[in-house]
Design an enzyme around this catalytic site. Structure first.
Site, PDB file in Angstrom:
ATOM      1  N   LYS A 142       0.815  -1.222   0.000  1.00  0.00           N
ATOM      2  CA  LYS A 142       0.000   0.000   0.000  1.00  0.00           C
ATOM      3  C   LYS A 142       0.850   1.273   0.000  1.00  0.00           C
ATOM      4  CE  LYS A 142      -0.269   0.238   5.015  1.00  0.00           C
ATOM      5  NZ  LYS A 142      -0.922  -0.223   6.225  1.00  0.00           N
ATOM      6  N   ARG A 186      -6.546   0.542  17.610  1.00  0.00           N
ATOM      7  CA  ARG A 186      -7.092   0.807  16.286  1.00  0.00           C
ATOM      8  C   ARG A 186      -8.119  -0.304  16.051  1.00  0.00           C
ATOM      9  NH1 ARG A 186      -3.449   1.390  10.862  1.00  0.00           N
ATOM     10  NH2 ARG A 186      -3.835  -0.861  10.745  1.00  0.00           N
TER      11      ARG A 186
HETATM   12  C1  LIG Z   1       0.116  -0.939   6.816  1.00  0.00           C
HETATM   13  C2  LIG Z   1      -0.124  -2.188   7.550  1.00  0.00           C
HETATM   14  C3  LIG Z   1       0.891  -3.143   7.679  1.00  0.00           C
HETATM   15  C4  LIG Z   1       2.300  -2.920   7.156  1.00  0.00           C
HETATM   16  O1  LIG Z   1       2.956  -1.925   7.886  1.00  0.00           O
HETATM   17  P1  LIG Z   1       4.490  -1.537   7.598  1.00  0.00           P
HETATM   18  O2  LIG Z   1       4.812  -0.587   8.678  1.00  0.00           O
HETATM   19  O3  LIG Z   1       4.521  -0.906   6.247  1.00  0.00           O
HETATM   20  O4  LIG Z   1       5.283  -2.780   7.648  1.00  0.00           O
HETATM   21  C5  LIG Z   1       0.580  -4.328   8.331  1.00  0.00           C
HETATM   22  N1  LIG Z   1      -0.640  -4.566   8.822  1.00  0.00           N
HETATM   23  C6  LIG Z   1      -1.648  -3.675   8.723  1.00  0.00           C
HETATM   24  C7  LIG Z   1      -2.980  -3.999   9.294  1.00  0.00           C
HETATM   25  C8  LIG Z   1      -1.415  -2.456   8.086  1.00  0.00           C
HETATM   26  O5  LIG Z   1      -2.426  -1.565   7.999  1.00  0.00           O
END
Ligand SMILES: *Cc1c(COP(=O)(O)O)cnc(C)c1O
Length: 365
Positions: free
Chosen positions: A41, A136
């Site tokens: 993402k 969250r």
């Molecule tokens: C964005 C996200 C991740 C990945 O996070 P990074 O810090 O980019 O490794 C993993 N799990 C969820 C639920 C996320 O929203």
């Protein structure tokens, strides 16, 4: 319609560096009994970049937006796709069509997924999210999580893959042996109820790698969801003080063009009121200074503090929607109108740059 694509700003993404980081992180996880999901993402799931994760060995890619999951599917990415934001009820039909699995925390939504999967003749994978204090998403009440697991286990068109958690997002909570240990205990309580072992216990995102590096990861954590550590890799050195040997910290670079160079006072003239965003910044009078204005702004980067000039002697002093202002007084060379300056980008700037239509993306060697 005029078709116009800016020459600058350009956001260059190094394919070889991303691939190398992805390989290293994948191997580091695998050698510790962890199957990582590659989270794409951060760079808006640009398919050519996402493909590098698959080449590095990742079996599953994760994204928080259905739009990007669909984009990856239509680009024929050879991997499973996981929606890592709790699905909206309104996107359940697309979720079942395009994603193989998702993170969930609402039994009502899972019931919808089950119903839709039956219509489509599919089985959708479910990871139940548990909130360990970051506040969250996720079940906060353990009993509720166990009840949900038991119900999901009985459904025919969804499969309970396991449980997971997210830390360090809203509540800034650090992953630890204690909170991830609680996740493992809850997994075991669920396993007792459903009388089988859960396939997945997902211990968080890039920040959880700190436990792996320090040898403190609880035994049963066998899954992580990793984006940042592969694509910007800046949290480890700058936030955690951990050096990651062999990981490139600069797979991306922003190049923007200078549109004005002038000497100006450093203290605004007239009555100081509010800036372009309604804030009241504090200015220090450093006398007359040489400055450059670049054709890029908050619309593309979010916040200038998330950029780091690659050249010594350049300081970012401000930005508005479309302009970035630099103090170049201490720059040893000469900067002229038309020059192109380079910046390293932290995660937050990368997110904006990748989703801005006004920034050209270029994948380089
Ligand atoms: C964005 C996200 C991740 C990945 O996070 P990074 O810090 O980019 O490794 C993993 N799990 C969820 C639920 C996320 O929203």
């Amino acid at each position: 319609m005029i078709k116009y694509e800016e020459k600058y700003p350009v956001y260059e993404i190094s394919a070889s560096k991303i691939k190398s980081n992805a390989c290293k992180i994948y191997e580091m996880c695998k050698s510790n009994g962890i199957e990582p999901v590659g989270v794409v993402k951060g760079f808006s799931a640009i398919p050519e970049v996402a493909e590098l994760f698959i080449e590095a060995g990742f079996k599953t890619l994760g994204d928080s937006r259905m739009r990007e999951i669909i984009k990856l599917r239509l680009a024929n990415i050879k991997g499973e796709l996981m929606l890592i934001r709790i699905p909206m009820p309104c996107e359940v039909p697309e979720l079942v069509s395009y994603a193989d699995s998702s993170l969930n925390s609402e039994i009502e939504t899972i019931r919808l997924i089950n119903k839709e999967a039956r219509i489509q003749g599919k089985v959708h994978g479910i990871i139940l999210m548990v909130d360990l204090g970051d506040l969250r998403e996720g079940f906060f009440c353990r009993e509720e999580a166990i009840e949900a697991a038991k119900e999901v286990e009985m459904m025919e068109n969804v499969k309970l893959l396991g449980i997971g958690t997210n830390l360090g997002c809203y509540g800034s909570i650090k992953p630890s042996e204690k909170n991830l240990g609680e996740l493992c205990e809850l997994a075991e309580a669920i396993e007792k109820e459903i009388e089988r072992r859960l396939e997945i216990i997902s211990g968080g995102a890039s920040t959880s790698l700190s436990l792996l590096i320090n040898g403190k990861m609880p035994e049963r954590i066998n899954h992580l969801r990793i984006g940042e550590a592969i694509i910007t890799a800046k949290d480890f050195p700058y936030v955690w003080g951990i050096e990651m040997p062999g990981i490139y910290r600069d797979p991306m670079v922003l190049k923007a063009q200078v549109i004005e160079v002038k000497e100006k006072p450093s203290y605004p003239i007239g009555e100081i009121f509010v800036d372009a965003f309604g804030n009241r910044p504090v200015y220090t009078d450093r006398g007359i200074r040489k400055r450059a204005v670049l054709a890029i702004g908050n619309k593309d980067i979010g916040d200038f503090s998330k950029l780091k000039p690659r050249n010594e002697g350049i300081e970012i002093i401000g930005s508005s929607s479309d302009h970035l202002i630099l103090d170049i007084e201490d720059y040893p060379g000469e900067i002229k109108v038309g020059d192109v300056l380079e910046f390293d980008t932290f995660y937050a700037a990368m997110v904006f740059l990748c989703s801005s239509d006004c920034v050209r993306k270029e994948i380089v060697e």
